[in-house]
Design a protein around this motif. Structure first.
Motif, PDB file in Angstrom:
ATOM      1  N   ARG A   1       8.573  -0.592   1.721  1.00  0.00           N
ATOM      2  CA  ARG A   1       9.141  -0.788   2.993  1.00  0.00           C
ATOM      3  C   ARG A   1       9.443   0.507   3.687  1.00  0.00           C
ATOM      4  O   ARG A   1      10.458   0.439   4.606  1.00  0.00           O
ATOM      5  CB  ARG A   1      10.234  -1.962   3.202  1.00  0.00           C
ATOM      6  N   THR A   2       9.231   1.699   3.193  1.00  0.00           N
ATOM      7  CA  THR A   2       9.694   2.910   3.558  1.00  0.00           C
ATOM      8  C   THR A   2       9.270   2.985   5.043  1.00  0.00           C
ATOM      9  O   THR A   2       8.200   2.540   5.459  1.00  0.00           O
ATOM     10  CB  THR A   2       9.170   4.171   2.700  1.00  0.00           C
ATOM     11  N   GLY A   3      10.073   3.885   5.684  1.00  0.00           N
ATOM     12  CA  GLY A   3       9.531   4.426   7.047  1.00  0.00           C
ATOM     13  C   GLY A   3       8.967   5.651   7.015  1.00  0.00           C
ATOM     14  O   GLY A   3       9.127   6.697   6.072  1.00  0.00           O
ATOM     15  N   PRO A   4       8.079   6.150   7.989  1.00  0.00           N
ATOM     16  CA  PRO A   4       7.436   7.624   8.108  1.00  0.00           C
ATOM     17  C   PRO A   4       8.643   8.660   7.766  1.00  0.00           C
ATOM     18  O   PRO A   4       9.584   8.406   8.539  1.00  0.00           O
ATOM     19  CB  PRO A   4       6.798   7.687   9.248  1.00  0.00           C
ATOM     20  N   ASP A   5       8.386   9.422   7.102  1.00  0.00           N
ATOM     21  CA  ASP A   5       9.297  10.576   6.948  1.00  0.00           C
ATOM     22  C   ASP A   5       9.164  11.718   7.842  1.00  0.00           C
ATOM     23  O   ASP A   5       8.053  12.451   7.766  1.00  0.00           O
ATOM     24  CB  ASP A   5       9.347  11.182   5.424  1.00  0.00           C
TER      25      ASP A   5
ATOM     26  N   ASN B   1       0.585  12.965   4.778  1.00  0.00           N
ATOM     27  CA  ASN B   1       1.114  11.407   4.857  1.00  0.00           C
ATOM     28  C   ASN B   1       2.447  10.994   4.571  1.00  0.00           C
ATOM     29  O   ASN B   1       3.339  11.502   3.764  1.00  0.00           O
ATOM     30  CB  ASN B   1       0.494  10.953   3.496  1.00  0.00           C
ATOM     31  N   ARG B   2       3.083  10.666   5.825  1.00  0.00           N
ATOM     32  CA  ARG B   2       4.502  10.686   6.083  1.00  0.00           C
ATOM     33  C   ARG B   2       5.236   9.247   5.362  1.00  0.00           C
ATOM     34  O   ARG B   2       6.100   9.019   5.432  1.00  0.00           O
ATOM     35  CB  ARG B   2       4.709  10.634   7.375  1.00  0.00           C
ATOM     36  N   ILE B   3       4.070   8.545   4.805  1.00  0.00           N
ATOM     37  CA  ILE B   3       4.538   7.320   4.009  1.00  0.00           C
ATOM     38  C   ILE B   3       4.582   7.677   2.676  1.00  0.00           C
ATOM     39  O   ILE B   3       3.702   7.617   1.730  1.00  0.00           O
ATOM     40  CB  ILE B   3       3.651   6.219   4.213  1.00  0.00           C
ATOM     41  N   SER B   4       5.572   8.596   2.278  1.00  0.00           N
ATOM     42  CA  SER B   4       5.609   9.367   1.123  1.00  0.00           C
ATOM     43  C   SER B   4       6.576   8.955   0.225  1.00  0.00           C
ATOM     44  O   SER B   4       6.379   9.204  -0.963  1.00  0.00           O
ATOM     45  CB  SER B   4       6.042  11.050   1.405  1.00  0.00           C
ATOM     46  N   HIS B   5       7.451   7.993   0.738  1.00  0.00           N
ATOM     47  CA  HIS B   5       8.520   7.523  -0.188  1.00  0.00           C
ATOM     48  C   HIS B   5       7.969   5.993  -0.655  1.00  0.00           C
ATOM     49  O   HIS B   5       7.091   5.172  -0.314  1.00  0.00           O
ATOM     50  CB  HIS B   5       9.786   7.378   0.465  1.00  0.00           C
ATOM     51  N   ARG B   6       8.853   5.526  -1.679  1.00  0.00           N
ATOM     52  CA  ARG B   6       8.392   4.096  -1.967  1.00  0.00           C
ATOM     53  C   ARG B   6       9.937   3.639  -2.206  1.00  0.00           C
ATOM     54  O   ARG B   6      10.824   3.892  -2.825  1.00  0.00           O
ATOM     55  CB  ARG B   6       8.213   4.125  -3.614  1.00  0.00           C
TER      56      ARG B   6
END
Length: 885
Positions: free
Chosen positions: A276-280, A300-305
C-alpha cells in the motif's frame, strides 16, 4: 519458501488424519451471561480463573468470555490474532509494516496494555514467548510476547478470555488478563478446509504518478517540502494482491476403550505480500549541471513495499489424553510451527550516501528474510487420590528467530561488498514443572468450598546468535558499517560479549479458595509467592466476589495485585540497526542494561512491574435469551518497563562531538565506547507509572424464528484510557544534562494514545436449514499517533497523525450439502474502508525562526499509520470449501 516444501510434505503425510474440527453448535462469544449458544450456554464449564471443577461462565465473579470453535471459522482470515480482533472488544491487533521482525511476528494487546502484560495459556499451561523483541515503531514497542498466530484456529476447541488481573493465580504477565487456548479433544470426527482469498481494493488517496514536471532546461520543479512536482492519474490506485491459500485439517481418534483421545491438526498457509505504498516523489538521483538526471523521468516510483509481509507458515499440533487407570490420566501435547517471512525496509536512493552506485546504480530495496522455528511439548498426569485432584506436568518450549538480509550491501566494503548476509538470530527457551492440587471441602455454613494450591518451577534462557562478520563489520571503504537495513548481531558491543546464553529460574507457590456461601453469593481468594534468581521475590493476592441480589441480576467485583518480571529479552537484547525516526534514518544501537556503555548513560538493573487492579460489574440475565454484562476496571502499574527514546548524538563532519547538549554529551559517551558511526543509543528502564481505566460491555440476544431458523445477535463495547502518573527523570551521568528527555512526547504518545480509545463489535449469525449468514461490523475509535519534534529544537512542530474512527464490515454466506460438505464466500472489509492517511506537506511554522516545517517525506511512501487497529489493506474477498466427517 526455503525449507517449507519438505515441511509441507510432512503435513501432507498427516492429511488423511489431520482433517478438521468436530461440528460445534455454539457460535459467537459466550460471556458470563450469554445465551447466544444453545439453551445451556450459561452452564458452560470454564477452566480459566478458577481451580473449581464446576465453575460456569454464568456464575464467575470475574468476566470470562468463551469464544467457540465455530465462530472462528466464519471469516476469510485464518490468523488467530485477526479472528480474536473481530470478536473481543478490548483486543487490539494492529498490523505494522517496515518494522523489521515485527512485520512477521505482530503482537496483540488486551485492555490497551502492553502485549507482554497478557498471559497466554495453552490447555491451561503457560505458553513460551517469542525470542523476538519488538524494538521498532509499533504498538508494544520494547516487548517480547507470545506469537498467538502460531496457534492454528482449526486446532482449537474454544478460547477463554479472562478480562481481569490474575497474577496471584497464574504468576507473571497476567496484569491485563489471561487468554487460554483450549485444544480440541474430541475422540472422533474431523474437518478438512481450504480457504483462498485476495485483496481487491482501491487504495484510498493513492494515485499513480504519470510524469515528473520540469522547468526550462530540465530543471526540477519542486514542492515546498523539497519533493518533485508530478502529474498523477485521476483515480485511486487499484490493487489485487495478498493472495492467501490456507489448507487446514484436524481429526480426533480414540485411544483405547476408556475415553482416551488423540487429536492431530495441521495448517499450511501461503500468503503473498501486500503493498500500500505511495509513489516516492523524492528526487532519486543527483542533479546533472542543475538539471534532473534523465533516469528520474522513468524511475518506477512504486519503489517501496508497505503492507503485509510475504509468509509461508506450517503448524502441526498433537493433543492427547488417555486413562492409565480409573483414577489416573496421562495427557500432553506437542506443537511445531515454522514461518518463512520476507519484508522490506526503506528504499535506499541512488544518491544515498549508504549506497554504492557501482552495485546499485538506481538504488535498492533491502529485504529482510526471516526463519522462525517454534516447538513446545507438555507431558503430565492428573487424577484423584484421597479426595484431592492433582495435576503434575512438565513442559519445554523453544523459539528461534533468524535474519537473512538480501538485496543489500555493506557500504563500508564499497564495491567489494556482499549482496546478502546471514545477520544472526535470537533464541528463547522455557522449561517448567507444575503441581496443582484441589479439593472440594464440606463446611457446614457454606454451600460449596474448593481449596487449591500448587508449586511451579520455571527456567528461561535467551541467546543472541551472531551474524557473519561481514554483516556487521566495518570495511576499508568507510561509510556506514553493517548490512543495510539490518546489520548483523555483533558478538561484542561496547566491550561486552553479548552472544553468551543468559538464563534465570524462579520458584512459586500459590493457594486459592473458591466458595459459594449460598445460591446467591460467591467469594474467591488467592495468594501467590514467587522468587526469581535475577531480581528477588514477589508476593501477590486477589479477592473477588459475586452477589445475585435478584434472580437474573448480579453484581461482581475483584481486587488484585500483580507483577510482570522483566523479560530476558528486555534485559539482554543487544543490536545495531537503522530506524526511521520522524523521517530520518538513524543508525541506532540497543544496549543491554548491564552493558558498560548503557551504565555510562545511566542504565540500572530492571525491576519487575507492579500492578493494582480493581473491577466491578453487573450481570443481567432476567429477560429470556437476553444477556448483558458491564464491567468497569482500573489498572495501576508502577515501574513500567519501557525502552528509552533514541538518545541522539551530535557530531561534526569529522565525527567529533559538537553542538549543544544533550547531543554533545551523548556523542562523547558513544565515541568513547567506539560507536563513532552510531547516531543514537537506547536501553530499557523502569520508566514510568501508569493508570488504565475502562469499561467492557457485552450484550447477546437469540431469536428463535421457528421454521425460519435462528438468529443470534452480539454487541460488544470497550472504552479504554491510559494516563501516565509519573515519568522517571534521566538517571546517572545524564541527570545533569540540560534538555535531555529519557522518555519523551513520542513514546508517551505511543503508550497512551496509540490504541483506539473505543471499540465496538457487532455481530449477526443466521442459520436456516442448510444456509448460514454472518455479518460483523467493527468500529475502531480514534487513535492519536503522537510524533516527535520535526523542526529545529524548540520549534514546537510535531509529527502527529490523528486517525479518525473507522467502521469495518465483514459478510459471509455459506451453504451445506450432503450433510458434510460446506462452501462459503465472503468479504472482510466489504466496503473497502481505509484509515485516515498520514499527513504530508507543511506541518506548521517553527516557533524558533518562523520557517515552514514539513512532515517527513517518508510519509509519501508509508501513507498509512502503523497504529491503525485494523491494518490498511482494504477489501479481502475469499471462498472456502470444507468437509466434515
Amino acid at each position: 519458501m526455503k525449507h517449507i516444501v519438505s515441511k509441507a510434505l510432512l503435513a501432507a503425510s498427516l492429511s488423511p488424519l489431520a482433517l478438521a474440527a468436530q461440528p460445534v453448535f455454539a457460535q459467537g462469544v459466550v460471556t458470563a451471561a450469554d445465551d447466544s449458544a444453545p439453551a445451556d450456554a450459561d452452564s458452560t464449564i470454564i477452566v480459566t480463573g478458577t481451580r473449581r471443577a464446576d465453575r460456569t461462565v454464568a456464575d464467575s465473579p470475574v468476566p470470562v468470555d468463551v469464544i467457540t470453535a465455530e465462530s472462528l471459522t466464519t471469516s476469510g482470515y485464518t490468523e488467530t490474532n485477526r479472528l480474536l480482533n473481530e470478536q473481543i472488544p478490548s483486543f487490539n491487533f494492529p498490523q505494522p509494516s517496515i518494522t523489521d521482525g515485527t512485520d512477521v511476528v505482530r503482537p496483540a494487546t488486551l485492555r490497551g496494555l502492553n502485549p507482554d502484560q497478557t498471559l497466554v495459556l495453552l490447555n491451561g499451561k503457560r505458553r513460551h514467548t517469542s525470542a523476538l523483541l519488538n524494538i521498532n515503531g509499533s504498538v508494544g514497542r520494547g516487548t517480547a510476547a507470545v506469537d498467538i498466530n502460531l496457534i492454528p484456529s482449526i486446532a482449537l476447541g474454544r478460547v477463554e478470555v479472562l478480562r481481569d488481573g490474575a497474577a496471584a493465580q497464574y504468576g507473571s504477565d497476567a496484569i491485563a488478563g489471561v487468554i487460554n487456548f483450549q485444544l480440541r479433544d474430541a475422540p472422533e470426527g474431523g474437518r478438512i478446509t481450504a480457504t483462498y482469498g485476495e485483496y481487491n481494493t482501491n487504495v484510498r488517496g493513492i494515485r499513480e504518478v504519470t510524469s515528473v514536471l520540469t522547468g526550462p532546461g530540465g530543471t526540477p520543479l519542486t514542492n515546498p517540502d523539497g519533493t518533485l512536482q508530478v502529474a498523477r492519474g485521476g483515480q485511486d490506485r487499484h490493487v489485487v494482491d495478498g493472495r492467501t491459500l490456507t489448507i487446514a485439517g484436524t481429526v480426533g481418534l480414540p485411544i483405547g476403550d476408556e475415553g482416551g483421545h488423540l487429536n492431530l491438526s495441521a495448517e499450511y498457509q501461503m500468503r503473498d505480500p501486500t503493498n500500500r505504498t505511495g509513489p516516492d516523489i523524492r528526487r532519486q538521483y543527483n542533479l546533472i549541471n542543475g538539471a534532473l538526471d534523465p533516469r528520474e523521468l522513468t524511475f518506477n516510483r512504486i519503489s517501496h513495499r508497505y503492507g503485509d509481509a510475504k509468509t509461508d507458515d506450517l503448524k502441526l499440533f498433537m493433543n492427547f489424553g488417555a486413562p492409565i487407570t480409573d483414577a489416573v490420566e496421562l495427557y500432553g501435547y506437542l506443537t511445531y510451527g515454522y514461518r518463512d517471512g520476507e519484508s522490506a525496509g526503506f528504499y535506499r536512493l541512488a544518491s544515498d550516501a549508504r549506497n554504492v552506485p557501482a552495485i546499485y546504480p538506481n538504488g535498492f530495496l533491502p529485504l529482510i528474510n526471516t526463519d522462525l522455528n517454534d516447538f513446545e511439548g507438555v507431558l503430565g498426569i492428573k487424577g484423584e487420590v484421597a479426595g484431592w485432584r492433582y495435576d503434575l506436568s512438565g513442559s519445554y518450549g523453544r523459539n528461534a528467530f533468524d535474519f537473512f538480509i538480501t538485496n543489500t550491501l555493506n557500504r563500508s566494503f564499497g564495491a567489494a561488498s556482499q549482496l546478502a548476509f546471514d545477520s544472526g538470530g535470537l533464541r528463547y527457551t522455557q522449561a517448567m514443572g507444575n503441581l496443582d492440587v484441589s479439593r472440594d471441602i464440606t463446611v457446614g455454613w457454606l454451600k460449596d468450598l474448593t481449596l487449591a494450591g500448587g508449586l511451579e518451577y520455571r527456567r528461561e534462557t535467551f541467546k543472541i546468535r551472531p551474524g557473519e562478520p561481514a554483516s556487521y563489520g566495518n570495511g576499508p571503504a568507510g561509510g556506514a558499517p553493517g548490512a543495510q537495513v539490518f546489520p548483523g548481531f555483533n558478538p561484542i558491543i561496547g566491550g561486552q560479549r553479548v552472544d553468551q546464553q543468559r538464563s534465570r529460574h524462579n520458584f512459586s507457590a500459590y493457594a486459592e479458595l473458591d466458595a459459594d456461601v449460598n445460591d446467591r453469593i460467591n467469594v474467591q481468594g488467592a495468594v501467590r509467592y514467587e522468587n526469581y534468581s535475577d531480581f528477588g521475590s514477589s508476593f501477590n493476592g486477589k479477592v473477588a466476589g459475586r452477589f445475585e441480589f435478584i434472580d437474573g441480576v448480579a453484581v461482581r467485583g475483584a481486587f488484585s495485585t500483580g507483577f510482570r518480571a522483566p523479560s530476558l529479552q528486555q534485559q539482554f537484547y543487544a543490536a545495531q540497526a537503522t530506524n526511521n525516526v520522524n523521517g530520518v534514518l538513524l543508525d541506532t544501537v540497543t544496549l543491554p542494561v548491564d552493558n558498560p556503555v548503557a551504565i555510562a548513560l545511566g542504565a540500572t538493573p530492571l525491576k519487575p512491574e507492579k500492578s493494582l487492579s480493581y473491577s466491578a460489574g453487573l450481570v443481567f440475565t432476567a429477560v429470556p435469551r437476553l444477556n448483558v454484562t458491564v464491567d468497569l476496571y482500573q489498572v495501576d502499574i508502577d515501574d513500567r518497563i519501557v525502552v528509552t527514546d533514541n538518545l541522539t548524538a551530535s557530531r561534526d563532519a569529522a565525527g567529533n562531538p559538537s553542538g549543544a547538549n544533550p547531543g554533545f554529551t551523548i556523542a562523547q559517551i558513544l565515541n568513547n565506547a567506539g560507536f563513532r558511526t552510531v547516531s543514537a543509543a537506547r536501553f530499557f528502564v523502569n520508566g514510568l507509572d501508569s493508570r488504565t481505566r475502562g469499561i467492557d460491555a457485552v450484550a447477546t440476544y437469540r431469536f428463535d424464528l421457528g421454521d425460519w431458523g435462528r438468529l443470534s445477535a452480539t454487541a460488544g463495547f470497550n472504552y479504554n484510557k491510559t494516563t501516565i502518573r509519573r515519568v522517571l527523570a534521566a538517571p546517572g551521568p545524564l541527570a545533569n544534562v540540560p534538555g535531555l528527555i529519557l522518555f519523551g512526547r513520542q513514546e508517551q504518545g505511543r503508550l497512551v494514545r496509540g490504541q483506539p480509545r473505543t471499540k465496538i463489535n457487532l455481530g449477526l449469525d443466521y442459520d436456516y436449514d442448510r444456509l448460514g449468514l454472518t455479518f460483523r461490523a467493527n468500529r475502531y475509535g480514534k487513535v492519536e499517533g503522537t510524533g516527535g519534534e520535526i523542526g529545529p529544537a524548540g520549534s514546537l512542530v510535531f509529527n502527529d497523525n490523528f486517525l479518525k474512527a473507522q467502521w469495518v464490515a465483514d459478510a459471509e454466506a455459506r451453504f451445506t450439502f450432503a450433510q458434510r460438505f460446506e462452501i462459503a464466500v465472503g468479504a472482510n472489509n466489504v466496503f473497502d474502508s481505509y484509515p485516515t492517511p498520514v499527513p504530508t506537506g507543511q506541518a506548521g511554522t517553527s516557533a524558533t525562526n518562523g520557517a515552514a516545517v514539513f512532515f517527513p517525506t517518508t510519509n509519501y511512501v508509508a501513507p498509512f499509520s502503523n497504529f491503525s487497529p485494523n491494518g490498511f489493506n482494504g477489501r479481502f474477498i475469499y471462498a472456502r470449501a470444507s468437509v466434515k466427517f
